[in-house]
Design an enzyme around this catalytic site. Sequence first.
Site, PDB file in Angstrom:
ATOM      1  N   ASN A  31      14.506   2.944  14.959  1.00 59.77           N
ATOM      2  CA  ASN A  31      15.242   2.673  13.727  1.00 59.77           C
ATOM      3  C   ASN A  31      16.374   3.172  13.778  1.00 59.77           C
ATOM      4  O   ASN A  31      17.446   2.358  13.101  1.00 59.77           O
ATOM      5  CB  ASN A  31      14.266   3.316  12.401  1.00 59.77           C
ATOM      6  CG  ASN A  31      13.112   2.527  12.568  1.00 59.77           C
ATOM      7  OD1 ASN A  31      12.867   1.598  12.996  1.00 59.77           O
ATOM      8  ND2 ASN A  31      11.947   3.022  11.765  1.00 59.77           N
TER       9      ASN A  31
ATOM     10  N   GLU B 173      31.444 -13.921   5.088  1.00 59.57           N
ATOM     11  CA  GLU B 173      32.372 -14.483   6.298  1.00 59.57           C
ATOM     12  C   GLU B 173      31.341 -14.625   7.346  1.00 59.57           C
ATOM     13  O   GLU B 173      31.392 -15.387   8.380  1.00 59.57           O
ATOM     14  CB  GLU B 173      33.473 -13.332   6.492  1.00 59.57           C
ATOM     15  CG  GLU B 173      34.886 -13.569   5.704  1.00 59.57           C
ATOM     16  CD  GLU B 173      35.843 -12.564   6.232  1.00 59.57           C
ATOM     17  OE1 GLU B 173      36.119 -12.530   7.585  1.00 59.57           O
ATOM     18  OE2 GLU B 173      36.134 -11.779   5.378  1.00 59.57           O
TER      19      GLU B 173
ATOM     20  N   GLU C  56       0.882  -1.173   0.058  1.00 57.36           N
ATOM     21  CA  GLU C  56       0.170   0.007   0.129  1.00 57.36           C
ATOM     22  C   GLU C  56       0.684   1.299  -0.116  1.00 57.36           C
ATOM     23  O   GLU C  56       2.068   1.287   0.384  1.00 57.36           O
ATOM     24  CB  GLU C  56      -1.073  -0.006   1.189  1.00 57.36           C
ATOM     25  CG  GLU C  56      -0.219  -0.134   2.529  1.00 57.36           C
ATOM     26  CD  GLU C  56      -0.384   1.178   3.292  1.00 57.36           C
ATOM     27  OE1 GLU C  56      -1.541   1.639   3.377  1.00 57.36           O
ATOM     28  OE2 GLU C  56       0.461   1.421   3.955  1.00 57.36           O
TER      29      GLU C  56
ATOM     30  N   ASN D 290      10.849  -4.793  18.675  1.00 57.90           N
ATOM     31  CA  ASN D 290      10.724  -3.537  19.180  1.00 57.90           C
ATOM     32  C   ASN D 290      10.783  -3.421  20.610  1.00 57.90           C
ATOM     33  O   ASN D 290      11.449  -2.480  21.257  1.00 57.90           O
ATOM     34  CB  ASN D 290       9.421  -3.027  18.800  1.00 57.90           C
ATOM     35  CG  ASN D 290       9.372  -2.763  17.402  1.00 57.90           C
ATOM     36  OD1 ASN D 290      10.335  -2.578  16.845  1.00 57.90           O
ATOM     37  ND2 ASN D 290       8.110  -2.951  16.701  1.00 57.90           N
TER      38      ASN D 290
ATOM     39  N   GLY E 133       1.535  -8.225   7.432  1.00 56.65           N
ATOM     40  CA  GLY E 133       1.162  -9.225   6.414  1.00 56.65           C
ATOM     41  C   GLY E 133       2.069  -9.073   5.113  1.00 56.65           C
ATOM     42  O   GLY E 133       2.309  -9.929   4.388  1.00 56.65           O
ATOM     43  N   THR E 134       2.446  -7.801   4.798  1.00 55.07           N
ATOM     44  CA  THR E 134       3.565  -7.487   3.500  1.00 55.07           C
ATOM     45  C   THR E 134       4.808  -8.183   4.017  1.00 55.07           C
ATOM     46  O   THR E 134       5.437  -8.867   3.418  1.00 55.07           O
ATOM     47  CB  THR E 134       3.531  -6.000   3.265  1.00 55.07           C
ATOM     48  OG1 THR E 134       2.094  -5.677   3.227  1.00 55.07           O
ATOM     49  CG2 THR E 134       4.256  -5.964   2.180  1.00 55.07           C
TER      50      THR E 134
ATOM     51  N   THR F 169       1.304  -5.798  17.809  1.00 55.71           N
ATOM     52  CA  THR F 169       0.541  -4.705  16.946  1.00 55.71           C
ATOM     53  C   THR F 169      -0.534  -5.402  16.053  1.00 55.71           C
ATOM     54  O   THR F 169      -1.272  -4.672  15.660  1.00 55.71           O
ATOM     55  CB  THR F 169       1.671  -4.131  15.970  1.00 55.71           C
ATOM     56  OG1 THR F 169       2.278  -5.284  15.135  1.00 55.71           O
ATOM     57  CG2 THR F 169       2.722  -3.341  16.780  1.00 55.71           C
TER      58      THR F 169
END
Length: 450
Positions: free
Chosen positions: A228, A254, A71, A206, A144-145, A179
């Site tokens: 992030n 390696e 999306e 997370n 899902g993605t 989530t």
Amino acid sequence: MRECISVHIGQAGIQVGNACWELYCLEHGIQPDGQVPGDKTAGHHDDAFSTFFSQTGAGKHVPRAIFVDLEPTVIDEVRTGTYRQLFHPEQLISGKEDAANNFARGHYTIGKEIVDLCLDRIRKLADNCTGLQGFLVFNAVGGGTGSGLGSLLLERLSVEYGKKSKLGFTVYPSPQVSTSVVEPYNSVLSTHSLLEHTDVSILLDNEAIYDICRRSLDIERPNYSNLNRLVSQVISSLTASLRFDGALNVDVNEFQTNLVPYPRIHFMLSSYAPVISSAKAFHEQLSVAEITSSAFEPASMMVKCDPRHGKYMACCLMYRGDVVPKDVNAAVATIKTKRTIQFVDWCPTGFKCGINYQAPTVVPGADLAKVQRAVCMISNSTSVVEVFSRINSKFDLMYAKRAFVHWYVGEGMEEGEFSEAREDLAALEKDYEEVAAEGGSDDGDEEEEY
């Protein structure tokens, strides 16, 4: 050259990707429009960044990366963000409707329509490389993605680029923070293909990174960009040796040689030190020994599991900045004497070290302090199995009642796939138990798959 192509899939993959490319650009002095200011090039090695960036005739640097989502909203943020001029528009692929947290939609119905386009773009990137070394794949397995399309892409990459190594940076569901309700289903189905189609998978979660931000950076309420940026430091440290020079360089292949004792046992813990806020860094001298021991702290692990409950099989320490081999050897010797850090008896040496002279870069105005030296640890520990057993037990609770299964079957999956994936993970748990068991004599489990 040893080029790497990064593949960012789904919201998590893309947002981690944004943080990574922001950091790479800072490290190489590349501006958000892809240009390198003239005076910089004299001092730089020209080939340093070519592992991650290709150069156009006009002197613009383009990331060897592709962003895919089913999306458009997350990719639209890239299209309109600070780095919109950095990426080739064809590298940002978005669909019309999302996978709705459903593995089957990402893998079968909707993912199937977009996957050929993605592979075509990846082929263009690969043709542009002189010696493609492998792929870095970023995704989360709860949605899902990331789970569905992520595993579909990995399967197809295995077919088309069989010999190239694939490193996965995978966000796993956290123990407490969830989530979506169907996370356990997506994770189990997705791990089933991660097992087959990645060479090394580095697990993140997370909640663990929230705790690190809270504890070490004094951020009361960390948001995704805090997380992030921390993850991007880890990934940057891993790939630094591909992009800069140092005393002990480590390349992607390696990692798997040194960290993966058996093909299936390739899920790694990662940690990074020092994670320290600017306010504190000013008052602390962080020696190599200190950052090394804090990298082994259970609280520094970027996924919720306690390495004291398992044994280490192998461990890779990537230092960067002002570090010399002598200090590293001393620090490693100290670690070996610690009783809390146990190695399996069949792997007595267990350490792979890399040193890179490029000091860690920080994003201006971000929470991390600028430090002289840092270390990133990737370790293969049997305690990772905690992550899987947690997900498995949640999966079992729901699957016993066949809750939510109709959404998956309705998208063209078969119920048998659930039990097949679950059995594969049960076998994985068993594999970890066997590896951790004393006396390393196996009954012919040693046929390598390479």
